[in-house]
Design a protein around this motif. Structure first.
Motif: not given
Length: 74
Positions: A5-8, A16-19, A29-31
């Motif tokens: 997932a992109g931080e920005l 949302q992806v962290a869900l 999940v890696r931001v």
């Protein structure tokens, strides 16, 4: 499942992806710091630019390495 997932990212915010981490099963999940929605594409859409200070080649290479490592562990 490996998820980047992109931080920005304003389209699909990292929160949302962290869900996915709360769902049954395993989600890694890696931001990605400094990445936006289009940072994961080989070629960005016309009229868009990488966030300031980002290094697309290094980011994509690191993601490929991480995905390969994840597949070996799965």
């Amino acid at each position: 499942m490996l998820v980047f997932a992109g931080e920005l990212d304003a389209v699909t915010p990292a929160g949302q992806v962290a869900l996915l981490q709360q769902a049954p099963g395993t989600a890694d999940v890696r931001v990605v710091a400094g990445a936006d929605h289009f940072s994961f594409m080989d070629t960005r859409p016309p009229g868009t630019a990488d966030p300031a200070g980002s290094n697309r080649e290094a980011r994509l290479a690191e993601m490929a390495r991480a995905a390969g490592e994840f597949c070996l562990l799965a």
